[in-house]
Write a protein that holds these residues in place. Structure first.
Motif, PDB file in Angstrom:
ATOM      1  N   SER A  50      86.268  54.708  66.329  1.00  0.00           N
ATOM      2  CA  SER A  50      85.484  55.797  65.736  1.00  0.00           C
ATOM      3  C   SER A  50      85.357  56.956  66.721  1.00  0.00           C
ATOM      4  CB  SER A  50      84.088  55.301  65.340  1.00  0.00           C
ATOM      5  OG  SER A  50      84.160  54.309  64.346  1.00  0.00           O
ATOM      6  N   ILE A  51      85.113  56.620  67.992  1.00  0.00           N
ATOM      7  CA  ILE A  51      84.981  57.655  69.021  1.00  0.00           C
ATOM      8  C   ILE A  51      86.298  58.409  69.185  1.00  0.00           C
ATOM      9  CG2 ILE A  51      84.646  58.034  71.495  1.00  0.00           C
ATOM     10  CD1 ILE A  51      82.653  55.686  71.433  1.00  0.00           C
ATOM     11  N   LYS A  52      87.400  57.685  69.258  1.00  0.00           N
ATOM     12  CA  LYS A  52      88.711  58.324  69.418  1.00  0.00           C
ATOM     13  C   LYS A  52      89.048  59.206  68.212  1.00  0.00           C
ATOM     14  CE  LYS A  52      90.627  54.625  72.311  1.00  0.00           C
ATOM     15  NZ  LYS A  52      91.598  53.495  72.353  1.00  0.00           N
ATOM     16  N   ALA A  53      88.743  58.706  67.009  1.00  0.00           N
ATOM     17  CA  ALA A  53      89.013  59.494  65.798  1.00  0.00           C
ATOM     18  C   ALA A  53      88.175  60.767  65.789  1.00  0.00           C
ATOM     19  CB  ALA A  53      88.719  58.662  64.549  1.00  0.00           C
ATOM     20  N   GLY A  54      86.911  60.659  66.235  1.00  0.00           N
ATOM     21  CA  GLY A  54      86.043  61.829  66.298  1.00  0.00           C
ATOM     22  C   GLY A  54      86.562  62.879  67.263  1.00  0.00           C
ATOM     23  N   VAL A  55      87.039  62.446  68.421  1.00  0.00           N
ATOM     24  CA  VAL A  55      87.568  63.373  69.428  1.00  0.00           C
ATOM     25  C   VAL A  55      88.824  64.072  68.917  1.00  0.00           C
ATOM     26  CG1 VAL A  55      88.591  63.545  71.721  1.00  0.00           C
ATOM     27  CG2 VAL A  55      86.552  62.137  71.374  1.00  0.00           C
ATOM     28  N   ILE A  56      89.737  63.314  68.325  1.00  0.00           N
ATOM     29  CA  ILE A  56      90.982  63.901  67.802  1.00  0.00           C
ATOM     30  C   ILE A  56      90.674  64.900  66.688  1.00  0.00           C
ATOM     31  CG2 ILE A  56      93.144  63.417  66.583  1.00  0.00           C
ATOM     32  CD1 ILE A  56      93.175  60.695  68.032  1.00  0.00           C
ATOM     33  N   VAL A  88      81.183  65.850  66.302  1.00  0.00           N
ATOM     34  CA  VAL A  88      81.917  64.772  66.966  1.00  0.00           C
ATOM     35  C   VAL A  88      80.931  63.798  67.607  1.00  0.00           C
ATOM     36  CG1 VAL A  88      83.486  64.206  68.865  1.00  0.00           C
ATOM     37  CG2 VAL A  88      83.997  66.136  67.355  1.00  0.00           C
ATOM     38  N   LEU A  89      79.922  64.339  68.290  1.00  0.00           N
ATOM     39  CA  LEU A  89      78.907  63.477  68.895  1.00  0.00           C
ATOM     40  C   LEU A  89      78.141  62.699  67.819  1.00  0.00           C
ATOM     41  CD1 LEU A  89      77.416  65.780  71.702  1.00  0.00           C
ATOM     42  CD2 LEU A  89      78.990  63.851  71.962  1.00  0.00           C
ATOM     43  N   MET A 107      68.890  66.726  67.723  1.00  0.00           N
ATOM     44  CA  MET A 107      68.141  65.997  68.749  1.00  0.00           C
ATOM     45  C   MET A 107      68.289  64.486  68.593  1.00  0.00           C
ATOM     46  SD  MET A 107      67.234  68.231  70.768  1.00  0.00           S
ATOM     47  CE  MET A 107      66.511  67.027  71.894  1.00  0.00           C
ATOM     48  N   LEU A 108      68.444  63.994  67.384  1.00  0.00           N
ATOM     49  CA  LEU A 108      68.723  62.568  67.193  1.00  0.00           C
ATOM     50  C   LEU A 108      70.037  62.188  67.870  1.00  0.00           C
ATOM     51  CD1 LEU A 108      67.851  61.332  63.582  1.00  0.00           C
ATOM     52  CD2 LEU A 108      67.051  60.416  65.758  1.00  0.00           C
ATOM     53  N   ILE A 109      71.024  63.064  67.721  1.00  0.00           N
ATOM     54  CA  ILE A 109      72.328  62.822  68.327  1.00  0.00           C
ATOM     55  C   ILE A 109      72.217  62.869  69.849  1.00  0.00           C
ATOM     56  CG2 ILE A 109      74.649  63.782  68.628  1.00  0.00           C
ATOM     57  CD1 ILE A 109      74.433  64.715  65.669  1.00  0.00           C
ATOM     58  N   VAL A 110      71.492  63.861  70.363  1.00  0.00           N
ATOM     59  CA  VAL A 110      71.301  63.965  71.818  1.00  0.00           C
ATOM     60  C   VAL A 110      70.637  62.708  72.366  1.00  0.00           C
ATOM     61  CG1 VAL A 110      70.037  65.187  73.628  1.00  0.00           C
ATOM     62  CG2 VAL A 110      71.224  66.487  71.863  1.00  0.00           C
ATOM     63  N   LEU A 111      69.599  62.242  71.692  1.00  0.00           N
ATOM     64  CA  LEU A 111      68.903  61.031  72.124  1.00  0.00           C
ATOM     65  C   LEU A 111      69.818  59.816  72.094  1.00  0.00           C
ATOM     66  CD1 LEU A 111      65.499  61.581  70.261  1.00  0.00           C
ATOM     67  CD2 LEU A 111      65.884  61.737  72.721  1.00  0.00           C
ATOM     68  N   ALA A 112      70.655  59.730  71.060  1.00  0.00           N
ATOM     69  CA  ALA A 112      71.593  58.600  70.966  1.00  0.00           C
ATOM     70  C   ALA A 112      72.595  58.616  72.107  1.00  0.00           C
ATOM     71  CB  ALA A 112      72.325  58.643  69.626  1.00  0.00           C
TER      72      ALA A 112
END
Length: 452
Positions: free
Chosen positions: A229-235, A56-57, A355-360
């Protein structure tokens, strides 16, 4: 139109869920439940982090960064080119798509072939039909929301829910005792099992599919696209947690009745056969095929869209043809060979992706600082790649001996401490540089004032 309707958001979320939810996602939770027994929910917490949280992240990170390539460029342009291609190849035609094509055959068709029927020929015919359907669906990415979000995904969710509800009314038994690594460290084992879903890597790919889907609904504003995109990812993530929990519960309750199995497919087969009898084999075949088909279409679509950006000489439709044909060819290697290749590759690139996702996610503070990104990814990558090479028998002498002394290395998480060290070191260098630059500005201003 600069706003996505709630109805369209729901269907795009369902489509994203179906892109994530392949056959691997179907078999790992029940096997985890069956093996972890009464430690299942501790193990599932770890599983949720790598199989739901980071995917999701990942969708959010790609949306906020304007694409995987833009995100990877914060490390280095050369790294971005190599890593992005490697991600798309591994999750696409080299591993992910062939696995999605061979899994439903191995798990839901092969065990029921009549005696005398050639398994090689049966696999070829199955993958031929499978990839023809996937090819047809992938030709029109703008129609994916209608075909997958409105039709295929609801059918898949209904069938899985049916199995769970039937299991409630016809219970298999209580939770058994944990076995193997689940006895000593259920959380860590569950965390590592989440790697095998490949969804964190897939999330870096699917961002482009979600963007196309949102654009197909008339949305042009970038901020609205990111928000959607964020809302779709969470759902989609919430749906994944619910379905994974159902499957893990079924697997955990099967342990006392059927005992240990070799994989999640056997666990799920035992469960469905117990509940529905022999007709359950057909139900299982439909569920497996639908789960793999939706993921396969998403991977073909996202990979074709990406490779199309690398060269203008090959159109999107031609890339769909190339990927469908090559993936069908590799799928006929058989599932065992594909999985043997995929595990070390995943262990090499999964930590880097995480880690790329964490950094983003913390980029509002980092401001895309290349030093922080480079050091974090360098420290992470060295350990994860050395570990992956060791798994295929390539020993790097003192480097591997040094890595083996890291905390959590024996549990497959040796990259965590170096990643944190790289991140902290990068931040320190960033802060020092900024302070030095500010002091220079102050000195310049003072000198200018004296001259005046």
């Amino acid at each position: 139109m600069n706003k996505l309707s709630k109805k369209d958001l729901v269907f795009i979320s369902l489509m994203l869920f179906s892109l994530f939810f392949g056959a691997g996602n179907l078999i790992f939770p029940p096997f985890l439940g069956q093996t972890a027994g009464n430690q299942s929910w501790i193990a599932m917490l770890g599983f949720f982090i790598t199989a739901v949280g980071f995917p999701v992240l990942g969708v959010i990170a790609v949306a906020k960064s304007g694409g995987l390539n833009n995100l990877a460029k914060r490390v280095n342009p050369i790294f971005a080119a190599i890593f992005t291609v490697l991600i798309y190849l591994s999750i696409g035609p080299c591993l992910g798509i062939p696995r999605a094509g061979s899994l439903p055959f191995e798990m839901a068709v092969s065990p029921y072939l009549p005696q005398g029927v050639s398994k090689t020929l049966a696999l070829f015919l199955f993958t031929l039909v499978f990839f023809l359907v996937a090819y047809w669906l992938s030709l029109s990415p703008a129609k994916l929301v209608d075909r997958m979000g409105k039709v295929l995904t609801p059918i898949l969710l209904i069938l899985i829910s049916l199995v769970f509800i039937a299991g409630v009314f016809k219970p298999l038994g209580g939770y058994g005792q944990p076995t193997g690594d689940y006895m000593a460290s259920p959380f860590v084992k569950g965390f590592l099992e989440g790697y095998l879903t490949m969804d964190t890597i897939a999330a870096l790919n699917f961002g482009i599919v979600i963007a196309w889907a949102i654009k197909s609904k008339g949305v042009k504003d970038e901020k609205v696209m990111v928000s959607a995109s964020i809302k779709a990812g969470v759902i989609a993530g919430i749906l994944l947690v619910i379905i994974y929990s159902m499957l893990a519960h079924l697997g955990a309750t099967s342990g006392g009745r059927f005992g240990a199995t070799e994989n999640g497919a056997q666990t799920l087969t035992n469960v469905i056969t117990y509940i529905f009898g022999k007709p359950g084999a057909l139900l299982l075949a439909v569920i497996f095929t639908l789960a793999c088909l939706t993921t396969c279409v998403g991977l073909i679509t996202s990979c074709s869209q990406y490779f199309m950006t690398l060269t203008s000489k090959i159109s999107y439709k031609n890339w769909v043809r190339i990927l469908s044909l090559s993936s069908m060819t590799l799928a006929n290697m058989g599932l065992t060979k594909i999985l043997a290749i995929s595990v070390p590759v995943l262990n090499a690139i999964y930590p880097i992706s995480i880690m790329l996702i964490v950094l983003a996610m913390v980029d509002n503070f980092l401001k895309g600082n290349s030093t922080v990104y480079s050091l974090t990814i360098l420290f992470t990558g060295v350990v994860s790649i050395v570990d992956a090479l060791g798994q295929v028998g390539i020993k790097l002498g003192f480097v591997m001996d040094l890595c083996s002394k890291l905390p959590l290395y024996s549990q497959g998480l040796g990259w965590i401490v170096p990643a944190i060290v790289g991140l902290i070191l990068g931040v320190i260098i960033k802060v020092v540089k900024e302070k030095f630059a500010n002091n220079k500005l102050v000195e310049s201003a003072d000198i200018y004032a004296e001259i005046r």
